[in-house]
Write a protein that holds these residues in place. Structure first.
Motif, PDB file in Angstrom:
ATOM      1  N   ARG A  25       0.897  -1.132   0.008  1.00  0.00           N
ATOM      2  CA  ARG A  25      -0.003  -0.117  -0.145  1.00  0.00           C
ATOM      3  C   ARG A  25       0.929   1.243  -0.093  1.00  0.00           C
ATOM      4  NH1 ARG A  25      -4.309   3.004  -1.391  1.00  0.00           N
ATOM      5  NH2 ARG A  25      -4.851   4.701   0.099  1.00  0.00           N
ATOM      6  N   TRP A  49      -9.135  10.866  -6.874  1.00  0.00           N
ATOM      7  CA  TRP A  49      -7.986  10.073  -7.526  1.00  0.00           C
ATOM      8  C   TRP A  49      -7.525  10.803  -8.755  1.00  0.00           C
ATOM      9  CZ3 TRP A  49     -10.534   4.137  -8.006  1.00  0.00           C
ATOM     10  CH2 TRP A  49     -10.518   3.744  -6.663  1.00  0.00           C
ATOM     11  N   ASP A  54     -10.647   6.583 -14.077  1.00  0.00           N
ATOM     12  CA  ASP A  54     -10.897   5.597 -13.106  1.00  0.00           C
ATOM     13  C   ASP A  54     -11.614   6.022 -12.093  1.00  0.00           C
ATOM     14  OD1 ASP A  54     -10.411   3.199 -11.642  1.00  0.00           O
ATOM     15  OD2 ASP A  54      -8.467   3.710 -10.741  1.00  0.00           O
ATOM     16  N   CYS A  74      -6.668   0.678  -2.711  1.00  0.00           N
ATOM     17  CA  CYS A  74      -5.814  -0.160  -3.764  1.00  0.00           C
ATOM     18  C   CYS A  74      -4.628  -0.475  -3.270  1.00  0.00           C
ATOM     19  CB  CYS A  74      -5.520   0.760  -5.020  1.00  0.00           C
ATOM     20  SG  CYS A  74      -7.018   1.663  -5.633  1.00  0.00           S
ATOM     21  N   LYS A 116     -14.257  -7.023  -4.099  1.00  0.00           N
ATOM     22  CA  LYS A 116     -12.722  -7.083  -4.017  1.00  0.00           C
ATOM     23  C   LYS A 116     -12.263  -8.095  -4.843  1.00  0.00           C
ATOM     24  CE  LYS A 116     -12.067 -10.227  -0.177  1.00  0.00           C
ATOM     25  NZ  LYS A 116     -13.299 -10.742   0.272  1.00  0.00           N
ATOM     26  N   VAL A 119      -7.450  -5.855 -10.451  1.00  0.00           N
ATOM     27  CA  VAL A 119      -8.005  -5.041 -11.787  1.00  0.00           C
ATOM     28  C   VAL A 119      -7.655  -5.640 -12.820  1.00  0.00           C
ATOM     29  CG1 VAL A 119      -7.423  -2.749 -12.651  1.00  0.00           C
ATOM     30  CG2 VAL A 119      -7.743  -2.509 -10.214  1.00  0.00           C
ATOM     31  N   PHE A 140     -13.559  -2.441 -11.321  1.00  0.00           N
ATOM     32  CA  PHE A 140     -12.218  -3.140 -11.488  1.00  0.00           C
ATOM     33  C   PHE A 140     -11.580  -3.150 -13.011  1.00  0.00           C
ATOM     34  CE2 PHE A 140     -14.818  -5.046  -8.242  1.00  0.00           C
ATOM     35  CZ  PHE A 140     -14.007  -4.893  -7.185  1.00  0.00           C
ATOM     36  N   LYS A 142      -9.405  -0.885 -15.734  1.00  0.00           N
ATOM     37  CA  LYS A 142      -8.497   0.266 -16.176  1.00  0.00           C
ATOM     38  C   LYS A 142      -7.980   0.156 -17.422  1.00  0.00           C
ATOM     39  CE  LYS A 142      -6.080   2.422 -12.839  1.00  0.00           C
ATOM     40  NZ  LYS A 142      -5.016   2.670 -11.748  1.00  0.00           N
ATOM     41  N   GLU A 149       0.835  -1.513 -12.880  1.00  0.00           N
ATOM     42  CA  GLU A 149       0.739  -1.438 -11.522  1.00  0.00           C
ATOM     43  C   GLU A 149       0.220  -2.790 -10.420  1.00  0.00           C
ATOM     44  OE1 GLU A 149      -1.174   3.084 -11.818  1.00  0.00           O
ATOM     45  OE2 GLU A 149      -2.393   1.587 -11.327  1.00  0.00           O
ATOM     46  N   GLU A 151      -2.580  -3.797  -9.601  1.00  0.00           N
ATOM     47  CA  GLU A 151      -3.426  -3.545  -8.687  1.00  0.00           C
ATOM     48  C   GLU A 151      -4.607  -4.410  -8.259  1.00  0.00           C
ATOM     49  OE1 GLU A 151      -6.674   0.260  -8.096  1.00  0.00           O
ATOM     50  OE2 GLU A 151      -5.175   0.288  -9.489  1.00  0.00           O
ATOM     51  N   TYR A 152      -4.940  -4.613  -6.954  1.00  0.00           N
ATOM     52  CA  TYR A 152      -5.893  -5.312  -6.244  1.00  0.00           C
ATOM     53  C   TYR A 152      -6.625  -4.262  -5.853  1.00  0.00           C
ATOM     54  CZ  TYR A 152      -8.353  -9.036  -3.757  1.00  0.00           C
ATOM     55  OH  TYR A 152      -9.206  -9.801  -3.413  1.00  0.00           O
ATOM     56  N   ARG A 153      -8.095  -4.258  -5.745  1.00  0.00           N
ATOM     57  CA  ARG A 153      -8.823  -3.169  -5.143  1.00  0.00           C
ATOM     58  C   ARG A 153      -9.844  -3.801  -4.287  1.00  0.00           C
ATOM     59  NH1 ARG A 153     -10.780   0.967  -9.655  1.00  0.00           N
ATOM     60  NH2 ARG A 153      -8.590   1.528  -9.311  1.00  0.00           N
TER      61      ARG A 153
END
Length: 234
Positions: A25, A49, A54, A74, A116, A119, A140, A142, A149, A151-153
């Motif tokens: 994070r 953001w 996004d 994120c 959850k 992405v 989820f 982008k 990135e 990314e996990y959201r």
């Protein structure tokens, strides 16, 4: 029966155990101190953001579903990169908090308002050819250029309630593996900042280091290998 091949006595070599997956994070020092002191992780309004594409998808998700509040947080599922530091934690007060993935995700278990997942990164041309996009895809999705990135959201979508600024969930400090300070923080400040963080109740054993991503002495010393190879015949 013949002994198994490998170690003496027929013992089989053990496969190395993979380290538990980690979430990183990227945030700032103030947010890290807040997390340590309150022992809570906070999901914020996506309206602020930097990526307005996004933010728009999240706003549309809220509007289409008629939610009262939508908040998100994120995490990165990859090693530190220059991009992560520069975009999400720029400046001397940047911080990376590394969590045990399974443990931090357990903070959101059992809450029906939680969505959850990783992405998905898509090309504009790919989505242009689709007739529809699922509403639940919106938080989820982008654009493809953001794929590094990893990314996990985590999204909190509340159907009813008064407008709020954020949503927090309790965590345990033992879920934090380490805190990495900004690569742009001067080395002379590292010890004071680390001491301050460890002075927070429950954080005595907290691992705190400073990233050397933009100034690593071992990497710089590799030029000695080139000097050694620069003889008259090279």
């Amino acid at each position: 029966m013949a002994a198994a091949k490998g170690k003496p006595g027929g013992a089989r070599a053990k496969k190395p155990v993979a380290a538990p997956a980690a979430f990183r994070r990227y945030t700032n020092l103030a947010a890290a101190i807040h997390l340590l002191q309150t022992r809570e992780i906070t999901l914020l309004d996506p309206a602020s953001w930097d990526d307005k594409n996004d933010a728009h998808f999240m706003q549309e998700y809220k509007a289409i579903r008629g939610f009262a509040n939508v908040f998100a947080i994120c995490f990165a599922e990859t090693q530190e990169t220059y991009h992560h530091w520069r975009v999400f934690s720029a400046g001397v007060d940047g911080v990376c908090v590394e969590f045990d993935k399974d443990r931090i995700l357990s903070a959101f278990d059992g809450d029906p308002a939680i969505r959850k997942g990783p992405v998905s990164y898509r090309l504009l041309d790919t989505l242009r050819k689709r007739d529809e996009i699922g509403v639940e895809e919106l938080p989820f999705l982008k654009r493809k250029p953001y794929e590094p990135e990893c990314e996990y959201r985590v999204v909190y979508a509340e159907e009813e309630g008064d407008p709020k600024a954020a949503k927090s969930f309790p965590i345990e400090l033992g879920w934090i593996r380490r805190i990495t300070l900004s690569p742009w923080m001067h080395e002379s400040l590292r010890l004071s900042v680390a001491t301050t963080l460890r002075a927070i109740p429950g954080c005595t054993a907290l691992k705190v280091a400073r990233s050397t991503l933009v100034g690593n002495r071992e990497w710089q010393a590799l030029t000695n290998k080139a000097r050694g190879a620069s003889g008259p015949n090279n």
